[in-house]
Design a protein around this motif. Structure first.
Motif, mmCIF file in Angstrom:
data_model
loop_
_atom_site.group_PDB
_atom_site.id
_atom_site.type_symbol
_atom_site.label_atom_id
_atom_site.label_comp_id
_atom_site.label_asym_id
_atom_site.label_seq_id
_atom_site.Cartn_x
_atom_site.Cartn_y
_atom_site.Cartn_z
ATOM 1 N N ILE A 78 7.450 -0.387 4.767
ATOM 2 C CA ILE A 78 7.319 0.978 5.276
ATOM 3 C C ILE A 78 6.458 0.878 6.525
ATOM 4 C CG2 ILE A 78 5.456 1.432 3.623
ATOM 5 C CD1 ILE A 78 7.654 4.192 5.044
ATOM 6 N N MET A 79 6.997 1.355 7.619
ATOM 7 C CA MET A 79 6.213 1.365 8.852
ATOM 8 C C MET A 79 6.587 2.585 9.680
ATOM 9 S SD MET A 79 7.965 0.734 11.963
ATOM 10 C CE MET A 79 6.807 -0.079 13.026
ATOM 11 N N ASN A 98 3.055 5.337 17.937
ATOM 12 C CA ASN A 98 2.967 6.628 18.626
ATOM 13 C C ASN A 98 3.185 7.824 17.699
ATOM 14 O OD1 ASN A 98 2.541 5.455 21.216
ATOM 15 N ND2 ASN A 98 4.711 4.949 21.282
ATOM 16 N N HIS A 99 3.527 7.564 16.439
ATOM 17 C CA HIS A 99 3.814 8.656 15.510
ATOM 18 C C HIS A 99 2.971 8.587 14.242
ATOM 19 C CE1 HIS A 99 7.208 9.940 17.963
ATOM 20 N NE2 HIS A 99 7.441 8.650 18.144
ATOM 21 N N GLN A 100 1.994 7.695 14.223
ATOM 22 C CA GLN A 100 1.137 7.567 13.042
ATOM 23 C C GLN A 100 0.132 8.709 12.982
ATOM 24 O OE1 GLN A 100 -0.530 3.608 12.879
ATOM 25 N NE2 GLN A 100 1.489 2.645 12.842
ATOM 26 N N GLY A 101 -0.352 8.974 11.771
ATOM 27 C CA GLY A 101 -1.362 10.005 11.578
ATOM 28 C C GLY A 101 -0.820 11.417 11.521
ATOM 29 N N LYS A 102 0.492 11.557 11.372
ATOM 30 C CA LYS A 102 1.122 12.881 11.349
ATOM 31 C C LYS A 102 1.734 13.216 9.994
ATOM 32 C CE LYS A 102 2.409 12.357 16.207
ATOM 33 N NZ LYS A 102 3.515 12.258 17.176
ATOM 34 N N GLY A 103 1.548 12.336 8.998
ATOM 35 C CA GLY A 103 2.119 12.573 7.678
ATOM 36 C C GLY A 103 3.554 12.098 7.529
ATOM 37 N N ILE A 104 4.076 11.421 8.534
ATOM 38 C CA ILE A 104 5.464 10.963 8.504
ATOM 39 C C ILE A 104 5.665 9.901 7.433
ATOM 40 C CG2 ILE A 104 7.277 9.793 9.829
ATOM 41 C CD1 ILE A 104 5.991 11.165 12.347
ATOM 42 N N GLY A 105 4.760 8.930 7.375
ATOM 43 C CA GLY A 105 4.872 7.865 6.379
ATOM 44 C C GLY A 105 4.860 8.403 4.965
ATOM 45 N N HIS A 143 -1.656 -6.049 1.491
ATOM 46 C CA HIS A 143 -2.898 -6.793 1.634
ATOM 47 C C HIS A 143 -4.066 -5.862 1.300
ATOM 48 C CE1 HIS A 143 -6.098 -9.192 3.377
ATOM 49 N NE2 HIS A 143 -5.245 -10.213 3.394
ATOM 50 N N PRO A 144 -5.020 -6.322 0.497
ATOM 51 C CA PRO A 144 -6.141 -5.459 0.096
ATOM 52 C C PRO A 144 -6.941 -4.876 1.265
ATOM 53 C CG PRO A 144 -6.149 -7.476 -1.189
ATOM 54 C CD PRO A 144 -5.089 -7.636 -0.131
ATOM 55 N N GLU A 145 -6.944 -5.545 2.416
ATOM 56 C CA GLU A 145 -7.693 -5.034 3.566
ATOM 57 C C GLU A 145 -6.920 -3.985 4.360
ATOM 58 O OE1 GLU A 145 -9.041 -8.350 5.879
ATOM 59 O OE2 GLU A 145 -10.053 -9.268 4.163
ATOM 60 N N ASN A 146 -5.682 -3.721 3.986
ATOM 61 C CA ASN A 146 -4.874 -2.724 4.678
ATOM 62 C C ASN A 146 -5.251 -1.345 4.137
ATOM 63 O OD1 ASN A 146 -2.930 -1.096 5.821
ATOM 64 N ND2 ASN A 146 -1.248 -2.523 5.464
ATOM 65 N N THR A 147 -6.306 -0.781 4.677
ATOM 66 C CA THR A 147 -6.850 0.478 4.167
ATOM 67 C C THR A 147 -5.885 1.648 4.346
ATOM 68 O OG1 THR A 147 -8.027 0.830 6.260
ATOM 69 C CG2 THR A 147 -9.250 -0.234 4.462
ATOM 70 N N GLY A 148 -5.068 1.604 5.401
ATOM 71 C CA GLY A 148 -4.081 2.670 5.602
ATOM 72 C C GLY A 148 -3.054 2.693 4.491
ATOM 73 N N ALA A 149 -2.549 1.514 4.119
ATOM 74 C CA ALA A 149 -1.585 1.435 3.020
ATOM 75 C C ALA A 149 -2.233 1.874 1.715
ATOM 76 C CB ALA A 149 -1.041 0.009 2.888
ATOM 77 N N HIS A 150 -3.458 1.448 1.500
ATOM 78 C CA HIS A 150 -4.156 1.817 0.262
ATOM 79 C C HIS A 150 -4.280 3.340 0.149
ATOM 80 C CE1 HIS A 150 -6.784 1.401 -3.181
ATOM 81 N NE2 HIS A 150 -7.588 2.270 -2.608
ATOM 82 N N ALA A 151 -4.720 3.986 1.215
ATOM 83 C CA ALA A 151 -4.879 5.446 1.194
ATOM 84 C C ALA A 151 -3.538 6.143 0.965
ATOM 85 C CB ALA A 151 -5.518 5.924 2.501
ATOM 86 N N LEU A 152 -2.497 5.657 1.625
ATOM 87 C CA LEU A 152 -1.168 6.261 1.480
ATOM 88 C C LEU A 152 -0.694 6.196 0.033
ATOM 89 C CD1 LEU A 152 1.540 7.404 2.552
ATOM 90 C CD2 LEU A 152 2.216 5.034 2.983
#
Length: 148
Positions: free
Chosen positions: A77-78, A82-89, A114-123
């Motif tokens: 999932i990516m 330019n479109h991150q942070g908008k709730g699209i993911g 990866h455990p350090e991928n904080t964006g994926a963790h939050a999602l």
């Protein structure tokens, strides 16, 4: 914002190859072109383009075969930088979960990151995925029970 997902096809695959990650995210994910190629050799992998209105803004892929942890797995999932942070993911993952539940009768869905991928963790945490301590190599796996 109108988010939709559409199976990859002859008219949208190349646009997915041209999407880019934000700085620092490349270490967590293969390029979309690699994922698309992988799907051609592993037919159980289902690649999709993510759209907002008529613009391609992301890419996702899941496996249509049951795997480890008795789950169907989200492979990619990516969202373009330019479109991150908008709730699209988040919206796209919800659509993908619905698609997997309908088409596969999926009751458990897993994803590794990866455990350090904080964006994926939050999602994934915001979508109800739970960390039960499962680890596969350098990745942690989280699981969501899907109510059908």
């Amino acid at each position: 914002m109108n988010v939709k997902i559409e199976e990859l096809n002859a008219s949208n695959w190349y646009d997915c190859c041209n999407l880019t990650l934000a700085d620092g995210q490349e270490q967590y994910m293969e390029p979309n072109a690699v994922s698309i190629a992988q799907s051609k050799f592993e037919p159980s992998l289902k690649p999709y383009a993510i759209y907002t209105d008529s613009q391609i803004v992301g890419f996702l892929m899941y496996n249509s075969e049951l795997e480890e942890l008795g789950s169907y797995w989200i492979y990619r999932i990516m969202v373009d930088k330019n479109h991150q942070g908008k709730g699209i993911g988040k919206a796209a993952v919800k659509l993908m979960i619905d698609e997997m539940a309908k088409s596969l009768d999926a009751q458990k869905i897993a994803v590794g990151y990866h455990p350090e991928n904080t964006g994926a963790h939050a999602l994934y945490e915001s979508l109800g995925f739970q960390d039960n301590g499962d680890r596969f190599g350098k990745e942690m796996a989280v699981v969501k029970n899907v109510a059908i």
